[in-house]
Design an enzyme around this catalytic site. Structure first.
Site, PDB file in Angstrom:
ATOM      1  N   GLY A  12       0.791  -1.238   0.000  1.00  0.00           N
ATOM      2  CA  GLY A  12       0.000   0.000   0.000  1.00  0.00           C
ATOM      3  C   GLY A  12       0.819   1.282   0.000  1.00  0.00           C
ATOM      4  O   GLY A  12       0.283   2.349  -0.276  1.00  0.00           O
ATOM      5  N   GLY A  14       3.399   1.627  -1.999  1.00  0.00           N
ATOM      6  CA  GLY A  14       4.046   1.679  -3.314  1.00  0.00           C
ATOM      7  C   GLY A  14       3.357   2.651  -4.264  1.00  0.00           C
ATOM      8  O   GLY A  14       2.414   3.352  -3.877  1.00  0.00           O
ATOM      9  N   TYR A  15       3.810   2.665  -5.501  1.00  0.00           N
ATOM     10  CA  TYR A  15       3.362   3.677  -6.468  1.00  0.00           C
ATOM     11  C   TYR A  15       1.842   3.672  -6.671  1.00  0.00           C
ATOM     12  O   TYR A  15       1.162   4.649  -6.379  1.00  0.00           O
ATOM     13  CB  TYR A  15       4.078   3.483  -7.815  1.00  0.00           C
ATOM     14  CG  TYR A  15       3.682   4.547  -8.829  1.00  0.00           C
ATOM     15  CD1 TYR A  15       4.179   5.842  -8.715  1.00  0.00           C
ATOM     16  CD2 TYR A  15       2.792   4.267  -9.862  1.00  0.00           C
ATOM     17  CE1 TYR A  15       3.794   6.840  -9.620  1.00  0.00           C
ATOM     18  CE2 TYR A  15       2.410   5.260 -10.761  1.00  0.00           C
ATOM     19  CZ  TYR A  15       2.919   6.535 -10.639  1.00  0.00           C
ATOM     20  OH  TYR A  15       2.539   7.519 -11.520  1.00  0.00           O
ATOM     21  N   ILE A  16       1.284   2.555  -7.139  1.00  0.00           N
ATOM     22  CA  ILE A  16      -0.172   2.525  -7.390  1.00  0.00           C
ATOM     23  C   ILE A  16      -0.921   2.249  -6.079  1.00  0.00           C
ATOM     24  O   ILE A  16      -2.085   2.617  -5.926  1.00  0.00           O
ATOM     25  CB  ILE A  16      -0.554   1.529  -8.509  1.00  0.00           C
ATOM     26  CG1 ILE A  16      -1.925   1.878  -9.110  1.00  0.00           C
ATOM     27  CG2 ILE A  16      -0.517   0.080  -8.047  1.00  0.00           C
ATOM     28  CD1 ILE A  16      -2.009   3.224  -9.811  1.00  0.00           C
ATOM     29  N   GLY A  17      -0.220   1.626  -5.125  1.00  0.00           N
ATOM     30  CA  GLY A  17      -0.837   1.308  -3.831  1.00  0.00           C
ATOM     31  C   GLY A  17      -1.398   2.518  -3.118  1.00  0.00           C
ATOM     32  O   GLY A  17      -2.527   2.504  -2.644  1.00  0.00           O
ATOM     33  N   ARG A  36       6.023  -3.092   7.078  1.00  0.00           N
ATOM     34  CA  ARG A  36       7.116  -3.732   7.796  1.00  0.00           C
ATOM     35  C   ARG A  36       7.555  -2.838   8.960  1.00  0.00           C
ATOM     36  O   ARG A  36       7.463  -1.621   8.878  1.00  0.00           O
ATOM     37  CB  ARG A  36       8.323  -3.930   6.870  1.00  0.00           C
ATOM     38  CG  ARG A  36       8.087  -4.887   5.738  1.00  0.00           C
ATOM     39  CD  ARG A  36       9.424  -5.185   5.058  1.00  0.00           C
ATOM     40  NE  ARG A  36       9.214  -5.823   3.759  1.00  0.00           N
ATOM     41  CZ  ARG A  36       9.270  -5.178   2.603  1.00  0.00           C
ATOM     42  NH1 ARG A  36       9.516  -3.876   2.573  1.00  0.00           N
ATOM     43  NH2 ARG A  36       9.081  -5.824   1.473  1.00  0.00           N
ATOM     44  N   LYS A  45       9.413   6.546   4.065  1.00  0.00           N
ATOM     45  CA  LYS A  45       7.953   6.563   3.879  1.00  0.00           C
ATOM     46  C   LYS A  45       7.224   7.287   5.008  1.00  0.00           C
ATOM     47  O   LYS A  45       6.005   7.194   5.135  1.00  0.00           O
ATOM     48  CB  LYS A  45       7.415   5.132   3.783  1.00  0.00           C
ATOM     49  CG  LYS A  45       8.044   4.275   2.700  1.00  0.00           C
ATOM     50  CD  LYS A  45       7.326   4.386   1.376  1.00  0.00           C
ATOM     51  CE  LYS A  45       7.899   3.409   0.356  1.00  0.00           C
ATOM     52  NZ  LYS A  45       7.237   3.463  -0.928  1.00  0.00           N
ATOM     53  N   LYS A 134       2.951 -13.088 -13.246  1.00  0.00           N
ATOM     54  CA  LYS A 134       1.583 -12.678 -12.904  1.00  0.00           C
ATOM     55  C   LYS A 134       0.572 -13.760 -13.315  1.00  0.00           C
ATOM     56  O   LYS A 134      -0.399 -14.019 -12.589  1.00  0.00           O
ATOM     57  CB  LYS A 134       1.237 -11.349 -13.584  1.00  0.00           C
ATOM     58  CG  LYS A 134       1.944 -10.147 -12.963  1.00  0.00           C
ATOM     59  CD  LYS A 134       1.498  -8.847 -13.626  1.00  0.00           C
ATOM     60  CE  LYS A 134       2.076  -7.632 -12.923  1.00  0.00           C
ATOM     61  NZ  LYS A 134       1.599  -6.358 -13.503  1.00  0.00           N
TER      62      LYS A 134
END
Length: 309
Positions: A12, A14-17, A36, A45, A134
């Site tokens: 969540g 991350g870029y698109i998260g 984490r 972050k 994927k």
């Protein structure tokens, strides 16, 4: 009205998260993000995590690679959305195992957010390997009987449009443009927060259950040539055009260093092979987001490009 599903995001931050997490909160879902221990205490972050906390996001300590922490986090929610990055794609088997053990998940969204990996004819390395991973994750989800939705969100506006698909450029061209292939296959471009909005709409919708969820709003489907024409109209100038043949592009991919080779191989799939739009979406395997949710006011490519004029 039924209460909204509780959602756990893995990846969540991350870029698109982060766009999808925000959309979840805005839509009124109780929203959880797996983080984490090292991310919580690290500086990289901290601003984003503060932002999440201010939005009312529940941060859950855990790790994809720690089975116990994963099961514990998953037991608190109804839906799991994975937006993990490239390096953790294969490790999603661990998420699948934890979902299976937890036994309470109504739906899993594996980390997709690109092309339909079951329909990428002619893809080349290094992107082909990512599609293969994927696809393996899809088969593992299906084999375990986990209810799923696969989100195809295609080209992120923020990755592809600020330089009008000119590799290594930092702004759209003003004099000369390089076009891959003949420039005719159509691709799909979506703004990141719209991808978040549509994805969250799909969470509790029975119509998207065990389906591919294609985000293909009609105002965002453009060929390379269409895109260049649109840009030329905006800057009131005709650009010099250099067409790069598929043969030359394949040679360039082989000679390029990472991450440039990755970008070029994605361009090959989308703009030369046309994998995003060269098949008809059938009810048996998929649904289209803007048809299901005509109320969503999405940002068109035309509107998005205005900021660069």
């Amino acid at each position: 009205m039924a209460s909204k599903s509780k959602i756990l995001f893995i990846g969540g931050t991350g870029y698109i998260g982060k766009f999808t997490v925000e959309a979840s909160v805005k839509a009124g879902h109780p929203t959880f993000v797996l983080v984490r221990e090292s991310t919580i205490s690290g500086p990289s972050k901290s601003q984003l995590l503060d932002h999440f906390k201010n939005l009312g996001v529940n941060l859950v300590i855990g790790d994809v690679l720690n089975h116990e922490s994963l099961v514990k986090a998953i037991k608190q929610v109804d839906v799991v959305i994975s937006t993990v990055g490239h390096t953790l794609l294969a490790d999603q088997v661990k998420i699948i195992a934890a979902i299976k053990e937890a036994g309470n998940v109504k739906r899993f969204f594996p980390s997709e957010f690109g092309n339909d990996v079951d329909r990428v004819e002619g893809a080349v390395e290094p992107t082909k390997s990512t599609y293969d991973v994927k696809a393996k994750i899809r088969r593992a989800v299906e084999a375990e009987g986990i209810p799923y939705t696969y989100v195809e969100s295609y080209c992120f506006d923020g990755y592809f449009l600020p330089n009008l698909l000119q590799p290594e450029a930092t702004a759209p061209p003003r004099d000369k443009v390089v076009i891959f292939g003949d420039g005719n296959p159509k691709a799909v471009f979506n703004k990141e927060d719209d991808i978040g909005t549509y994805t969250i709409k799909a969470v509790d919708d029975p119509r998207t259950l065990n389906k591919n969820f294609y985000i293909q709003p009609p105002g965002n489907i453009y060929s390379f040539n269409d895109l260049v024409s649109l840009w030329e109209r905006k800057i009131a100038k005709t650009l010099e055009k250099e067409y790069v043949s598929e043969e030359q592009l394949l040679k360039n991919i082989q000679e390029a260093a990472p991450p440039h080779n990755v970008i070029l191989s994605i361009y090959h799939s989308a703009f030369v092979k046309g994998v995003q739009t060269n098949f008809k979406i059938e009810q048996s395997f998929g649904v289209e987001a803007s048809q299901l949710y005509p109320d969503v006011k999405y940002t068109t490519v035309d509107e998005y490009l205005n900021q660069f004029v």
